[in-house]
Structure formats: C-alpha cells, structure tokens
Design a protein around this motif. Structure first.
Motif, mmCIF file in Angstrom:
data_model
loop_
_atom_site.group_PDB
_atom_site.id
_atom_site.type_symbol
_atom_site.label_atom_id
_atom_site.label_comp_id
_atom_site.label_asym_id
_atom_site.label_seq_id
_atom_site.Cartn_x
_atom_site.Cartn_y
_atom_site.Cartn_z
ATOM 1 N N HIS A 1 0.068 1.520 -5.978
ATOM 2 C CA HIS A 1 -0.938 2.055 -5.055
ATOM 3 C C HIS A 1 -0.907 1.327 -3.717
ATOM 4 C CE1 HIS A 1 -4.810 3.477 -3.554
ATOM 5 N NE2 HIS A 1 -4.814 4.353 -4.541
ATOM 6 N N GLY A 2 -1.289 2.032 -2.667
ATOM 7 C CA GLY A 2 -1.297 1.454 -1.326
ATOM 8 C C GLY A 2 -2.271 0.314 -1.143
ATOM 9 N N LEU A 3 -3.340 0.297 -1.935
ATOM 10 C CA LEU A 3 -4.314 -0.781 -1.801
ATOM 11 C C LEU A 3 -3.780 -2.108 -2.324
ATOM 12 C CD1 LEU A 3 -7.621 1.089 -2.695
ATOM 13 C CD2 LEU A 3 -6.854 0.312 -0.445
ATOM 14 N N LYS A 4 -2.582 -2.086 -2.904
ATOM 15 C CA LYS A 4 -1.928 -3.333 -3.291
ATOM 16 C C LYS A 4 -1.563 -4.166 -2.052
ATOM 17 C CE LYS A 4 -1.294 -2.875 -7.841
ATOM 18 N NZ LYS A 4 -1.513 -3.938 -8.835
ATOM 19 N N ASP A 5 -1.338 -3.471 -0.943
ATOM 20 C CA ASP A 5 -0.901 -4.155 0.275
ATOM 21 C C ASP A 5 -1.611 -3.552 1.489
ATOM 22 O OD1 ASP A 5 0.428 -5.627 2.174
ATOM 23 O OD2 ASP A 5 2.441 -4.980 1.623
ATOM 24 N N PRO A 6 -2.930 -3.737 1.580
ATOM 25 C CA PRO A 6 -3.685 -3.136 2.682
ATOM 26 C C PRO A 6 -3.306 -3.692 4.043
ATOM 27 C CG PRO A 6 -5.059 -4.676 1.459
ATOM 28 C CD PRO A 6 -3.794 -4.503 0.665
ATOM 29 N N GLU A 7 -2.799 -4.928 4.068
ATOM 30 C CA GLU A 7 -2.411 -5.528 5.351
ATOM 31 C C GLU A 7 -1.315 -4.709 6.028
ATOM 32 O OE1 GLU A 7 -2.253 -7.065 2.432
ATOM 33 O OE2 GLU A 7 -3.517 -8.844 2.461
ATOM 34 N N ARG A 8 -0.369 -4.220 5.232
ATOM 35 C CA ARG A 8 0.724 -3.425 5.795
ATOM 36 C C ARG A 8 0.196 -2.117 6.366
ATOM 37 N NH1 ARG A 8 4.835 -4.277 8.445
ATOM 38 N NH2 ARG A 8 5.075 -6.088 7.049
ATOM 39 N N ALA A 9 -0.741 -1.479 5.669
ATOM 40 C CA ALA A 9 -1.300 -0.217 6.161
ATOM 41 C C ALA A 9 -1.977 -0.412 7.517
ATOM 42 C CB ALA A 9 -2.299 0.338 5.139
ATOM 43 N N ILE A 10 -2.689 -1.516 7.636
ATOM 44 C CA ILE A 10 -3.373 -1.801 8.900
ATOM 45 C C ILE A 10 -2.366 -2.061 10.017
ATOM 46 C CG2 ILE A 10 -4.869 -3.479 10.075
ATOM 47 C CD1 ILE A 10 -6.327 -3.776 7.331
ATOM 48 N N LYS A 11 -1.312 -2.818 9.706
ATOM 49 C CA LYS A 11 -0.286 -3.124 10.708
ATOM 50 C C LYS A 11 0.403 -1.865 11.219
ATOM 51 C CE LYS A 11 0.902 -7.794 9.137
ATOM 52 N NZ LYS A 11 1.942 -8.630 8.481
ATOM 53 N N GLU A 12 0.548 -0.876 10.353
ATOM 54 C CA GLU A 12 1.284 0.333 10.718
ATOM 55 C C GLU A 12 0.396 1.437 11.273
ATOM 56 O OE1 GLU A 12 4.465 0.355 10.777
ATOM 57 O OE2 GLU A 12 4.758 -1.565 9.740
ATOM 58 N N SER A 13 -0.865 1.149 11.490
ATOM 59 C CA SER A 13 -1.811 2.162 11.957
ATOM 60 C C SER A 13 -2.488 1.733 13.252
ATOM 61 C CB SER A 13 -2.882 2.420 10.888
ATOM 62 O OG SER A 13 -2.303 2.763 9.656
ATOM 63 N N SER A 14 -2.998 2.714 13.973
ATOM 64 C CA SER A 14 -3.743 2.435 15.206
ATOM 65 C C SER A 14 -5.154 1.985 14.859
ATOM 66 C CB SER A 14 -3.816 3.692 16.077
ATOM 67 O OG SER A 14 -2.521 4.131 16.419
ATOM 68 N N ARG A 15 -5.636 0.997 15.570
ATOM 69 C CA ARG A 15 -7.005 0.531 15.345
ATOM 70 C C ARG A 15 -8.004 1.539 15.905
ATOM 71 N NH1 ARG A 15 -7.260 -4.946 13.898
ATOM 72 N NH2 ARG A 15 -5.294 -5.403 12.851
ATOM 73 N N PRO A 16 -9.183 1.653 15.291
ATOM 74 C CA PRO A 16 -10.202 2.582 15.791
ATOM 75 C C PRO A 16 -10.627 2.228 17.215
ATOM 76 C CG PRO A 16 -10.764 1.791 13.593
ATOM 77 C CD PRO A 16 -9.618 0.961 14.067
ATOM 78 N N LYS A 17 -10.796 3.247 18.029
ATOM 79 C CA LYS A 17 -11.286 3.018 19.396
ATOM 80 C C LYS A 17 -12.797 2.821 19.369
ATOM 81 C CE LYS A 17 -7.639 5.522 21.859
ATOM 82 N NZ LYS A 17 -7.336 6.587 22.831
ATOM 83 N N ILE A 18 -13.254 1.925 20.203
ATOM 84 C CA ILE A 18 -14.692 1.669 20.304
ATOM 85 C C ILE A 18 -15.224 2.409 21.524
ATOM 86 C CG2 ILE A 18 -16.465 -0.103 20.554
ATOM 87 C CD1 ILE A 18 -14.475 -2.070 19.288
#
Length: 356
Positions: free
Chosen positions: A324-341
């Motif tokens: 499952h992807g939640l095994k490595d959430p750090e990678r998902a965050i690194k590969e995604s755009s951060r939410p705009k404020i």
C-alpha cells in the motif's frame, strides 16, 4: 461468504495439520482489479489486471506467508521469531507475533526503511534493531543467530513463507477462471516470484488450470543483481522494498522466469515513479513505489514490442501491487504539489481550482 484467511481457504495446498494453531488476521482475498483506463492506453492489445496486495491486513503481500510461517513455528514450539527487513516483512512479522504472543526481533538497515513500515513494527511491540549495514548483512546476521538459538527465522528463506505466498496465484486463477498470459511483479529478495511460480504450477498439476503464465520480474536499476549476474554490494533505489543486492532466492527467481518463458529486467527509478503516478491518477490505486515497478516494466516491454509476439490477439497481464502507498507517505508527498494557501473566499477557491 465469510473469508477465513488463506490457511483455512487453501488448507489442502498448505503444510498444516489439524493440530496446527492457526494464527490469522484474515489475510488474502485481495481484489483483482481490471484496469480499464490503463488497458485503453495499450490500444486494446493488453488487458491489465491489478492484484492489489496492499489490502492485506498489514498493507502488503507478506501477510500471506506470515500466517503460515507463524502458525507452523508455534506448532514446533517457538517462543520467538526473527527477521531482517526493508520494511514490509518487519510490519507483518510484528503483527502476527503480537497476535500469537511471540517475541519478535527485527534487524533493519540503518536509514533504509520507510517510516510507514517502521512505525508498524514499533507499535506492534517488536524489538527493532538498526544495523550499520545493508539488508544482506542484516539477513546474514539473522541466519547466524537463528541457527544457534531457539528463534524461528521468518524471512522468505523459510519455506512456510513461500507456501503461504503462493496462494495469491490461486486467487488470480480462481477469479480469471484460468492463468493470465503474463504476470509482472517486483523482485527484491525473490521470495514472491518463487512463490507465484510454485502456485501456478501446483494449480495446473491439480487440474485447476490448463496453462501457465509467463513470469516477468523487475528489479530497480541500482539494485538488479539478477540482471547484472552478480551481487550488488551497495544497492540503491528509491523503491526501498526492493533495495536488495543479493536475493536469498535469486536462483529460484531465475528458474521461474526461464521455465515460464518470461524474463527479469531492470527499471530506472524515473520509470518507477512515472508508473507510481499513473496508478494513482488513472486507476485510483495508491501503492508504494516498489509495487509500481510491475506496471513500469509492462510499459517498457510494450514499447519494445514484446507483447506482439503473443499468439493471442489480446493478452491478459496481471501486475502484482505488493504494498500500500501509506507504507511510504514521504515519497507521495515528495512527488506531489503542496496545497496552495489562499484567502477563504469563493473567488479565490474557484481561481485556484481553474474555474475562473
């Protein structure tokens, strides 16, 4: 129908008896998902199915083997278990040890395990020890210690692990009504590729299926000892689950690919991440990076014209998604755009959402 776990469902195929104390978290029975959107990308020449093993109780395929390994260890009188791990084995071993009240000792390579997996092992109460070395060195230590002390080894060197993991092949055949034409999967320590091939052969021998699939194994570019033909002393890849330089069941993996008429190839980290995102954005399936290598490999072979050699007009390919992807959430965050404020206004929301 109530699912009883892989031991009870496939008992006749497993090394258990009426006296075996079955330890189960109701693992197995994971979905085989037809990837409609992905299949369209292959111009109708390939039907892609995704065996989503990340929906096992601890989030990976390891649970299939661990239920059998722990149950059999208990039957033999074990009081403790031990494993080396890049992550998923530690999580699974710790969970099943907790269920069976066994002590669990885990050796991990320092700094080379995804935090999602490490957190599982720690919370289940395992004694987690990080060594200044790689997975292969950790496994050598485990083999040495378990040979001298009354501690059961539960890595895939344990044949009971292979017996449990082969049940995923049974499930694929049960759903499709036959074997797929090809099966693609990640190769790390090579226990899983060994197990799937064993499962397919056993089902055919029992008359459950008429054909066998071609087994396609994929290793990461920087951790591809089976492709390179020699151990990799310092394996490197962002797909931590398969960052292994000297697979314990390497010879069996090569035999599986050769006997089935398949292959084992290496895939770059860039190709892995591209497939990782494709699975999430085109099929809604979140996996850890190592799982995505099965799809990355299929894409690479398709571009090369590999599947055009098939005798059938449309081939069925099953990609094994091991974790499952939640095994490595750090990678998902690194590969995604951060939410705009933005300001809390309707206009600002619509503008960022692309509706203005």
């Amino acid at each position: 129908m109530h699912w009883p776990g892989v031991i009870e469902h496939y008992r006749e195929y497993l090394p258990v008896t009426e006296k075996t104390p079955v330890v189960t978290l109701l693992e197995g029975n994971t979905p085989l998902i037809f990837a409609r959107n992905l299949s369209q990308e292959f111009e109708g020449k390939i039907q892609v199915y995704l065996k989503y093993e990340g929906l096992n109780p601890t989030g990976s395929f390891k649970d299939r083997g661990m239920t059998v390994a722990i149950s059999c260890a208990l039957e033999r009188g074990a009081k403790a278990i031990m494993c080396a791990s890049t992550g998923n084995t530690s999580a699974s071993a710790a969970a099943y040890a907790a269920k069976s009240r066994l002590n669990c000792i885990v050796l991990i390579p320092e700094g080379a395990i995804a935090l999602g997996k490490l957190s599982q092992a720690l919370l289940h109460g395992a004694k987690v020890i990080a060594i200044k070395g790689n997975f292969d060195e950790a496994l050598n230590l485990v083999k040495e210690i378990t040979s001298k002390y009354p501690i059961a080894l539960v890595n895939s060197l344990n044949p009971d692990r292979i017996e449990g993991q082969k049940t995923a092949a049974f499930e694929i055949c049960d759903v499709l009504g036959t074997s797929p034409d090809y099966q693609a999967l990640p190769v790390g320590n090579a226990g899983n590729i060994t197990a799937y091939w064993k499962g397919y052969r056993e089902y055919k021998e029992k008359g459950k299926t008429e054909n066998l699939p071609r087994i396609l194994g994929f290793q990461a570019w920087g951790a591809a000892p089976l492709v390179e033909g020699h151990p990799i002393k310092y394996p490197e890849t962002l797909a931590t689950a398969i960052r292994i330089g000297n697979p314990a069941r390497g010879e069996e993996a090569l035999k599986a690919s050769e006997e089935s008429g398949g292959l084992i190839e290496k895939i770059s980290d860039e190709e892995i991440i591209k497939a990782y995102k494709i699975l999430a954005r085109k099929e809604g399936i979140f996996v850890e990076p190592a799982s995505a290598i099965s799809l990355a490999g299929i894409i690479k072979l398709y571009k090369r014209g590999y599947f055009l050699k098939s005798s059938t007009s449309v081939v069925k390919v099953v990609c094994i998604l091991t974790g499952h992807g939640l095994k490595d959430p750090e990678r998902a965050i690194k590969e995604s755009s951060r939410p705009k404020i933005i300001p809390p206004t309707e206009e600002a929301v619509l503008e960022v959402a692309g509706y203005l």
